[in-house]
Design an enzyme around this catalytic site. Structure first.
Site, PDB file in Angstrom:
ATOM      1  N   GLU A   1       0.825  -1.211   0.000  1.00 20.12           N
ATOM      2  CA  GLU A   1       0.000   0.000   0.000  1.00 20.12           C
ATOM      3  C   GLU A   1       0.857   1.258   0.000  1.00 20.12           C
ATOM      4  O   GLU A   1       1.918   1.286   0.619  1.00 20.12           O
ATOM      5  CB  GLU A   1      -0.834   0.054   1.281  1.00 20.12           C
ATOM      6  CG  GLU A   1      -1.823  -1.048   1.408  1.00 20.12           C
ATOM      7  CD  GLU A   1      -2.591  -0.965   2.723  1.00 20.12           C
ATOM      8  OE1 GLU A   1      -2.397   0.011   3.478  1.00 20.12           O
ATOM      9  OE2 GLU A   1      -3.382  -1.873   2.970  1.00 20.12           O
TER      10      GLU A   1
ATOM     11  N   CYS B   1       3.153   8.442   1.351  1.00 21.79           N
ATOM     12  CA  CYS B   1       3.540   7.498   2.395  1.00 21.79           C
ATOM     13  C   CYS B   1       3.786   6.156   1.714  1.00 21.79           C
ATOM     14  O   CYS B   1       2.911   5.651   1.019  1.00 21.79           O
ATOM     15  CB  CYS B   1       2.399   7.404   3.408  1.00 21.79           C
ATOM     16  SG  CYS B   1       2.649   6.088   4.625  1.00 21.79           S
TER      17      CYS B   1
ATOM     18  N   CYS C   1       4.963  -7.536   7.599  1.00 22.00           N
ATOM     19  CA  CYS C   1       5.839  -7.026   8.655  1.00 22.00           C
ATOM     20  C   CYS C   1       6.010  -8.110   9.703  1.00 22.00           C
ATOM     21  O   CYS C   1       5.092  -8.883   9.955  1.00 22.00           O
ATOM     22  CB  CYS C   1       5.194  -5.782   9.290  1.00 22.00           C
ATOM     23  SG  CYS C   1       6.250  -4.967  10.513  1.00 22.00           S
TER      24      CYS C   1
ATOM     25  N   CYS D   1       3.007  -5.795  16.012  1.00 21.44           N
ATOM     26  CA  CYS D   1       2.285  -4.872  16.903  1.00 21.44           C
ATOM     27  C   CYS D   1       0.800  -5.267  16.964  1.00 21.44           C
ATOM     28  O   CYS D   1       0.182  -5.570  15.944  1.00 21.44           O
ATOM     29  CB  CYS D   1       2.420  -3.427  16.423  1.00 21.44           C
ATOM     30  SG  CYS D   1       4.127  -2.857  16.445  1.00 21.44           S
TER      31      CYS D   1
ATOM     32  N   CYS E   1      -1.989  -3.427  14.752  1.00 24.05           N
ATOM     33  CA  CYS E   1      -1.645  -3.083  13.374  1.00 24.05           C
ATOM     34  C   CYS E   1      -2.045  -4.174  12.388  1.00 24.05           C
ATOM     35  O   CYS E   1      -1.751  -5.353  12.595  1.00 24.05           O
ATOM     36  CB  CYS E   1      -0.144  -2.832  13.296  1.00 24.05           C
ATOM     37  SG  CYS E   1       0.418  -2.419  11.635  1.00 24.05           S
TER      38      CYS E   1
ATOM     39  N   CYS F   1      -2.385   1.613   8.415  1.00 20.17           N
ATOM     40  CA  CYS F   1      -1.365   0.729   7.890  1.00 20.17           C
ATOM     41  C   CYS F   1      -1.837  -0.714   7.627  1.00 20.17           C
ATOM     42  O   CYS F   1      -2.221  -1.418   8.552  1.00 20.17           O
ATOM     43  CB  CYS F   1      -0.302   0.728   8.980  1.00 20.17           C
ATOM     44  SG  CYS F   1       1.213   0.013   8.542  1.00 20.17           S
TER      45      CYS F   1
END
Ligand code: SAH
Length: 351
Positions: free
Chosen positions: A91, A104, A111, A115, A118, A332
């Protein structure tokens, strides 16, 4: 095949002269890719057909086409879902501001930082992006909007400092005068707090802004939200921030997502003020963006304002992040997550 878009000017020039060409041809091709945002070697009309063909045979040319574009109702934010050459999805977000447009970008597909709040963490890390794939997000957004890009923030999917070498290459190429020539001061890199890489980054002689995702004021609270906190304590993290400021003179930005009943109390605000005492920094408060797969609730407006006032009492610079694009899965990894739930396979839809 080598990705031509990931090669620095020096590398490309050396390679092109190896083919028996004049060095200035390397610069010309570099400028076509990174300043004129060519979509292929065929666009490079002042390069001989023979050399263009040689480049096509020799190099991969990373080009991103949007799989999906969503625009916010206010028309100030556009979110792009791009398919990488191997079909993975990432994205990027375009934000229109009066003081200049921002893009961004993602630094990884997925990832591995995990977290709790997220969406990018849900499927784990697929792979890190090349410098060319990071640059091309900026270029593809710029081509699509037809507008100049003033600021670049590495705050999309992934942990940029977990892809250190390619991140540095990306920054050097993005700021190269033969490319988009974006000022280092207009680049922000956001990290969940990888301490050794922050120390290493401090020594690179860069003038970029480092944003640190804090989200908690004590180790126990932070460990519940961010697994990285099991590796580095808050004390170590804040020490690394002090060191970064001392080495670069660049003020740290702290990201603090406010989660109702978790980290948004008055005593949290006081603990945060205490933690950041004497540190030249700026705090961004962001009401947490609810992700469907996670059961976090955002703090209400009154709490957010009280939290801000409390910090200001302690003379901490603080802003509440203007919410842009919440109606288009702004947080995100959300757009990709939603897309993957709906689609049978990542390759099957096109714009
Ligand atoms: N890995 C980097 C950069 C990517 S995330 C980092 O951790 O900083 C960019 C920012 O968005 C981080 O501050 C992250 O903690 C935050 N974020 C992620 N999901 C969020 C959500 N659902 N609501 C609010 N902020 C979120």
């Amino acid at each position: 095949m080598t990705d031509s878009k990931s090669m620095t000017l020096a590398e490309l020039t050396a390679d092109i002269t190896g083919l028996g060409e004049q060095p200035f041809r390397g610069r010309q091709i570099y400028q076509w890719m990174h300043a004129r945002l060519a979509e292929g070697f065929a666009d490079m009309t002042d390069i001989s057909e023979k050399l263009r063909r040689a480049c096509e045979a020799r190099y991969q040319f990373t080009l991103l086409k949007p799989v999906k574009v969503q625009e916010s109702a206010a028309k100030d934010t556009r979110k792009f879902l791009f398919a990488l050459p191997d079909g993975l999805l990432i994205e990027s977000v375009w934000m229109k501001y009066r003081h200049g447009n921002s893009v961004c970008i993602s630094s990884q597909a997925g990832c591995r930082m995990g977290c709790a709040f997220c969406a990018s963490a849900i499927g784990g890390l697929e792979r890190s992006l090349t410098a060319g794939e990071m640059l091309e997000q900026v270029y593809a957004v710029s081509r699509h909007t037809g507008e100049r890009v003033a600021n670049v923030v590495v705050m999309g999917m992934g942990e940029p400092l977990d892809n250190y070498g390619n991140l540095l290459r990306f920054i050097r190429m993005l700021t190269d005068e033969n490319g988009l020539h974006i000022s280092q001061r207009n680049i922000t890199v956001s990290t969940c707090g990888l301490v050794p890489e922050m120390i290493r980054l401090a020594a690179e002689g860069l003038q970029i802004t480092l944003a640190v995702s804090l989200h908690a004021t004590n180790d126990e609270q932070r460990r519940r939200l961010m697994p990285v906190a099991r590796k580095y304590s808050l004390m170590e993290l804040i020490d690394a921030c002090r060191h970064y400021f001392a080495a670069t003179g660049r003020r740290i930005t702290f990201e603090y997502s406010l989660i109702q009943g978790t980290n948004d109390s008055k005593s949290d605000a006081e603990a945060l003020a205490h933690l950041l005492k004497g540190l030249n920094c700026h705090v961004n408060l962001i009401p947490v963006n609810p992700v469907r797969e996670r059961d976090f609730v955002e703090s209400d407006e009154r709490n957010v304002n009280e939290f801000k006032n409390k910090l200001e009492k302690y003379r901490i610079n603080v802003t509440i992040r203007r919410e842009m694009g919440r109606d288009i899965d702004g947080a995100c990894g959300q757009l990709r997550q939603r897309h993957q739930e709906q689609m049978p396979g990542p390759r099957e839809e096109s714009l």
